[in-house]
Structures are given as structure tokens and as C-alpha cells.
Design an enzyme around this catalytic site. Structure first.
Site, PDB file in Angstrom:
ATOM      1  N   GLY A  43      -1.346   0.050   0.206  1.00  6.37           N
ATOM      2  CA  GLY A  43      -0.338   0.591  -0.704  1.00  6.37           C
ATOM      3  C   GLY A  43      -0.689   1.984  -1.182  1.00  6.37           C
ATOM      4  N   SER A  44      -0.338   2.277  -2.438  1.00  2.30           N
ATOM      5  CA  SER A  44      -0.411   3.652  -2.942  1.00  2.30           C
ATOM      6  C   SER A  44      -1.813   4.212  -3.093  1.00  2.30           C
ATOM      7  CB  SER A  44       0.313   3.740  -4.283  1.00  2.30           C
ATOM      8  OG  SER A  44       1.700   3.500  -4.119  1.00  2.30           O
ATOM      9  N   VAL A  45      -2.850   3.371  -3.074  1.00  2.00           N
ATOM     10  CA  VAL A  45      -4.208   3.922  -3.192  1.00  2.00           C
ATOM     11  C   VAL A  45      -4.574   4.739  -1.967  1.00  2.00           C
ATOM     12  CG1 VAL A  45      -5.029   2.116  -4.757  1.00  2.00           C
ATOM     13  CG2 VAL A  45      -5.233   1.789  -2.278  1.00  2.00           C
TER      14      VAL A  45
END
Length: 574
Positions: A304-306
Site C-alpha cells: 500500500g501507501s508505505v
């Protein structure tokens, strides 16, 4: 007066002549005796001179035995020498079923001392009645074993062994692994370094009677070689903190589990690695197999966004997006192929730093789709995704970065905001060493290093520093990552919230909340990855459930490591 009579007496008779057959019998008997004596003398010479060595070997074979001398398994310690796995001496009690008494009185006493039912003991004796060996009870304390031996039950014997003990218990269980009843590694580092830890058993020559009882210890034929000690990169103090805070977070959020990886930003050494659920390696009764998995290393997930800061580094190196670049993310959603990409809210015009701060999927997708080459997935591979970390840990995950031949525009875009690839928590921490070290990625190590390793330059130094500064802006008041703040220290970080994959695609109400943080920003010392799996509480965003865990763990770690604060007094920024 007859002629035979003489004056004054009687003339004696002559002995009768010997029977010829009697002479023969006499000679025969004499010869037989002489032959027998000759044979006996020959046999004596044969036994004492000619066959002496053979007979000596045969005799020794009936009384001489070579017993093994168990080798002491090497100790596993943390980086400061504190024990994490040690071997303690124990005694195994065994018996020769053929020598055990039939007297019920002795068997009752033996069963009581063993803590077994008499019927069960008799059943086992009958089962092994054709054998000369059976275990009665393994790995007892020397004191308990001596109580059994003091009964002096015929056929009962003992031998020395070692049992593995883990002082930290469940706190570091999945990383260390376990040994079996024969003290051989079965999981984790115990298995990976079996040949180093096990050592070499020795041998000793002893005299035993026909019942197998020791009469005399003669000599040591071969000394036992103890196993080598293993010094891990783990800091037990940080490990306890990481495990405690993770366990609290999993319980508070009613989650399936979670993992924490803390890495030394300068060397790539793993300082802490905690998992939930866990288990007690010293008592495996009722063990849940799920607790055996070292999720941080063997499980993969979509990040995801990491992943966005890492993708941003590839975008910045193209030179096509100068610092003043602005991306229009209105109206908060966009169509690519047959898919709809959404942001949490309509963020409008965003700078590159703003894209990370607001975690805009649309912003990352629009930037990525301007590229003609697959630079983002290429960057992922340079950072170690899709490759084994090389720690030697059994079953360490490789993950996956898809082949460029199968990408559509939507897949290309999805890779930039963390979908369509799979990574482990350890791989994430390792990748972020490149952001913390001016673009130089450090190799991952589970063992303590005596000197800093040689890193690999995978990101241009100015780009790595720029991304670190962008991540610094992510963790500030008013952002979703504000709960990751550490009093007195600057923090660069990124949150992530990922839908889990179910049986029919992405699940509607199952998420993973993540946070990756680097601190302090002025001189990065630690990188920490926190992942909470499937929280069932009211919150599930990474900023709400994973960022606070980072804050508590990193704050305690920095103080223990004696890292000076870099946050000016009274500064409310971080």
C-alpha cells in the site's frame, strides 16, 4: 611231603603269563591318555599364543563399550551477550525390558517415580519385550532422575543429555525457533545454524556387565567438541519493548496479529523483530501452529501507501518533475482502463511533497503514467523486492514484482501506490535504509556485525535526501501520521492502509494498517516497520493503529540507545 614243599617253608608260585589282549588294551589306553594330554597342551598353546588376540577381542566385545559423550549445544545471545537460547544438562532414564523385574512391587515403585500409570508402564514393557532398549522418561532434571535410580530396579539406566531453554520465552520465539527432543534445530535460527550450534559428540570407552551396568570408566577416546555460540544483531532490551507494544496494539484493536521490525539505519542489522501471535518455546503444550510463523520474514503482503516514497525516488530521478511540480488530483477519483482509483478526499492541487503528505493515489498514478519506461518496478527490484533478503533464515520470503510484459496502464499505476506487488516487513525495512543513507542500501543481517558493511548505491544521494525531507513533512500536526511523533526527535515516515485479499478479490472490511518511520531525521539511527493485521475495532487506518505503536517503540529505543534529541525545545512540528 610233596616236591613243592621245602624245608622250613613253601616255595612261592610264579605269576601267570599276561594275556596278549591285555597288553594291547594297556597300550591303547596309554596312547589315548598321551594323545589327550597332547591335545590339551596344544589347545592351551593355541589359546594363549596363537588365538590370543582373537579371544581378547571377543572377551572385550562382551564387556567393553563405547558410549557417546553429548556435545554442549552452542548458546545464542543478543548483541550484548545476554542469553537467548542455552542448553542445560538433563538426564534420560531408559531400560532394558528383558532385565526388568516381573515383581509388581518394584514396578509399582518405578511407575510412581516416573509419574506414570502402572498399567501403561506394563503395556510399554510388553511392547518392547523383544528389544534391549526403551525410554522410560526423557530429559529429566538430574535430581528427579536420581530418585528413580536410587530405587535400584534391575534393568533401569540413565544417560546424560542436554535440553534447550529460552530465557526470553515468547518474546523472540519465532526468530530463534526451537530444537526437538534430540536437541536438533527444527525451526528458525536453530535450524539455519544447526551445524554451527550442534558441535561434535565425543566417545568414551567403559566396562559394563552383561546387564549393561557401568563397571568402570576406562578412557575418553574422543573429546566432545561444544557447538559454536551465535551472536545476533537483536538488542534484547529493544526486543522486549517491540513485543510488548505490539501485543498491546493487537489486543486493543482486536486484530488477527501483527509484526514489528526495527533495523539499524546505518548497518542493516535487525535490532528487534516481534510477531503476534507468538508461543512459549519452553512449554509447547497446546501450541497453535500459527504462532510458529515468523511473519516478519516469511509472510508477504501488498504494502500500500508505505511504498510511495520509494516510488517517488524513481520519479524524481527522471528529472521530469522539478520541485515546483503541481498535480491536479481533483475530483478525488479517476478512471484507468476499467478501474476507478480514489483518494480518501478531494485534495485538489498537490505538490510532490503534498502527494506523499496526503497519500494521494491519483497523484502517484498521474506521475507514473507520464513515464515511458518501467522505472518504478525497476526501482523496487534495486531495493530488494522480489529477491530473498539473504539472511539464511529458513523460508524467508522473496515477494513478487510482476513482469513488465503483463502490465496494463492500471497495473502500472497501481504499482506506484503499493498494489500489485508483494513484500515482507523485513524487505520494507531494508529498502528504507537507502532513504536513510543518502541512497545507499545496506544488506540485511540477523547477526551482529563487527564493522559496518559495504552498502549499494541504488538512489542518487540528492534524491534520497529530498525524499527523506518529504517524509519529514508527512509526520507533523494535522496529518494522518501525526500520532507517530516522538517527543524530542524528528521523524520521517509514511502510513499505509491496505485491503486484504479474500476468496473473491479484495475483502470489503479486512485491512492491514502500516507505518514505516525513520528517526531522527537529522542523523537517522533506526528504521521501524509496524504492521497490524485485520483490526476489528473502530479504527483500521495505519495512522490510527500503527503510527502510535511506532511512536512508543521508537521513543523508548532512542533513549535506550542514548541518541541525543534533535528536536528544538518548544518546537511543535514533530
Amino acid at each position: 611231603m610233596s616236591r613243592e614243599q621245602t624245608r622250613g617253608g613253601v616255595t612261592p608260585r610264579r605269576p601267570p603269563p599276561m594275556d596278549p589282549m591285555g597288553k594291547v588294551r594297556y597300550v591303547v589306553m596309554l596312547l589315548l591318555v598321551l594323545i589327550a594330554m597332547g591335545l590339551l597342551a596344544g589347545r592351551i598353546v593355541d589359546l594363549h599364543v596363537i588365538d590370543r588376540n582373537f579371544l581378547q577381542v571377543q572377551g572385550n566385545a562382551r564387556i567393553l563399550r563405547t558410549d557417546p559423550i553429548p556435545a554442549h549445544r552452542g548458546m545464542i545471545t543478543d548483541r550484548h551477550g545476554d542469553p537467548l537460547a542455552v542448553s542445560t544438562p538433563v538426564v534420560t532414564v531408559w531400560a532394558n525390558p528383558q532385565d526388568l523385574p516381573e515383581d509388581d512391587v518394584q514396578l509399582v515403585l518405578l511407575a510412581q517415580a516416573l509419574g506414570q500409570d502402572l498399567g501403561q508402564l506394563k503395556s510399554r514393557i510388553e511392547k518392547y519385550s523383544d528389544h534391549e532398549f526403551m525410554y522410560l522418561r526423557r530429559r529429566m532434571t538430574p535430581e528427579a532422575a536420581q530418585e528413580i535410580l536410587d530405587l535400584r530396579v534391575p534393568g533401569v539406566h540413565a544417560r546424560e543429555e542436554y535440553k534447550r531453554y529460552y530465557p526470553a520465552g515468547e518474546v523472540v520465539a519465532q526468530l530463534l525457533g526451537v530444537t526437538n527432543v534430540d536437541d536438533q534445530g527444527q525451526e528458525g535460527l536453530e535450524l539455519a545454524y544447526q551445524s554451527w550450534l550442534a558441535g561434535q559428540p565425543g566417545k568414551r570407552r567403559v566396562i559394563k556387565d552383561r546387564r549393561g551396568r557401568l563397571v568402570r570408566d576406562l578412557e575418553v577416546v574422543q573429546e566432545a567438541q561444544p557447538g559454536g555460540d551465535l551472536v545476533l544483531s537483536i538488542d534484547q532490551r529493544l526486543q522486549y519493548i517491540a513485543y510488548r507494544e505490539l501485543k498491546v496494539a493487537v489486543d486493543e484493536n482486536d486484530a488477527d496479529g501483527g509484526t514489528v521490525v526495527m533495523m539499524d539505519a546505518r548497518t542493516g542489522e535487525v535490532l528487534a523483530m516481534a510477531n503476534q501471535p507468538s508461543y512459549n518455546p519452553n512449554n509447547r503444550a497446546g501450541l497453535d501452529p500459527a504462532g510458529l510463523r515468523n511473519q516478519a520474514m516469511v509472510d508477504v503482503f501488498e504494502p500500500g501507501s508505505v511504498i510511495k516514497p520509494l516510488a517517488m525516488s524513481a520519479l524524481l530521478e527522471t528529472g521530469r518533475f522539478p520541485p515546483g511540480t503541481v498535480v491536479d488530483t481533483s475530483p478525488g477519483w479517476m478512471r484507468i482502463d476499467s478501474y476507478t482509483i480514489r483518494d480518501v478526499s478531494n485534495n485538489g492541487q498537490l505538490t510532490l511533497a503534498g502527494i506523499l503528505r496526503k497519500s494521494s493515489n491519483i497523484g502517484m498514478a498521474k506521475l507514473t503514467l507520464q513515464l515511458d519506461e518501467p522505472l518504478v518496478p525497476q526501482r523496487y527490484r534495486e531495493l530488494g523486492f522480489g529477491q530473498a533478503p539473504g539472511t539464511g533464515f529458513p523460508g524467508e520470503a522473496v515477494g513478487e514484482v510482476p513482469s513488465p510484459q503483463v502490465w496494463s496502464s492500471s497495473q502500472w499505476a497501481a504499482l506506484s501506490y503499493g498494489y500489485g506487488l508483494s513484500v515482507s516487513a523485513l524487505q520494507l525495512a531494508s529498502a528504507y535504509t537507502a532513504i536513510a543513507n543518502h541512497g545507499e542500501r545496506m544488506p540485511t543481517s540477523l547477526l551482529r556485525l563487527n564493522q559496518p558493511p559495504q552498502g549499494q548505491q541504488v538512489i542518487r544521494p540528492d534524491v534520497a535526501d529530498r525524499v527523506l525531507a518529504m517524509m519529514d513533512e508527512v509526520v507533523e500536526p494535522g496529518t494522518g501520521a501525526r500520532r507517530a511523533e516522538v517527543p524530542g526527535y524528528t521523524v520521517a515516515g509514511k502510513t499505509g492502509t491496505v485491503r486484504k485479499i479474500g476468496d473473491a478479490g479484495y475483502a470489503q472490511n479486512a485491512y492491514r494498517g502500516l507505518f514505516v518511520g525513520i528517526t531522527p531525521v537529522s542523523d537517522p539511527r533506526i528504521i521501524t516497520v509496524v504492521m497490524i493485521d485485520h483490526p476489528r475495532g473502530d479504527a483500521y487506518y495505519g495512522g490510527a493503529i500503527a503510527a502510535p505503536v511506532f511512536s512508543r517503540i521508537a521513543g523508548s529505543a532512542l533513549r535506550i540507545l542514548d541518541v541525543p534529541p534533535d528536536q528544538p525545545a518548544g518546537d511543535e512540528g514533530h
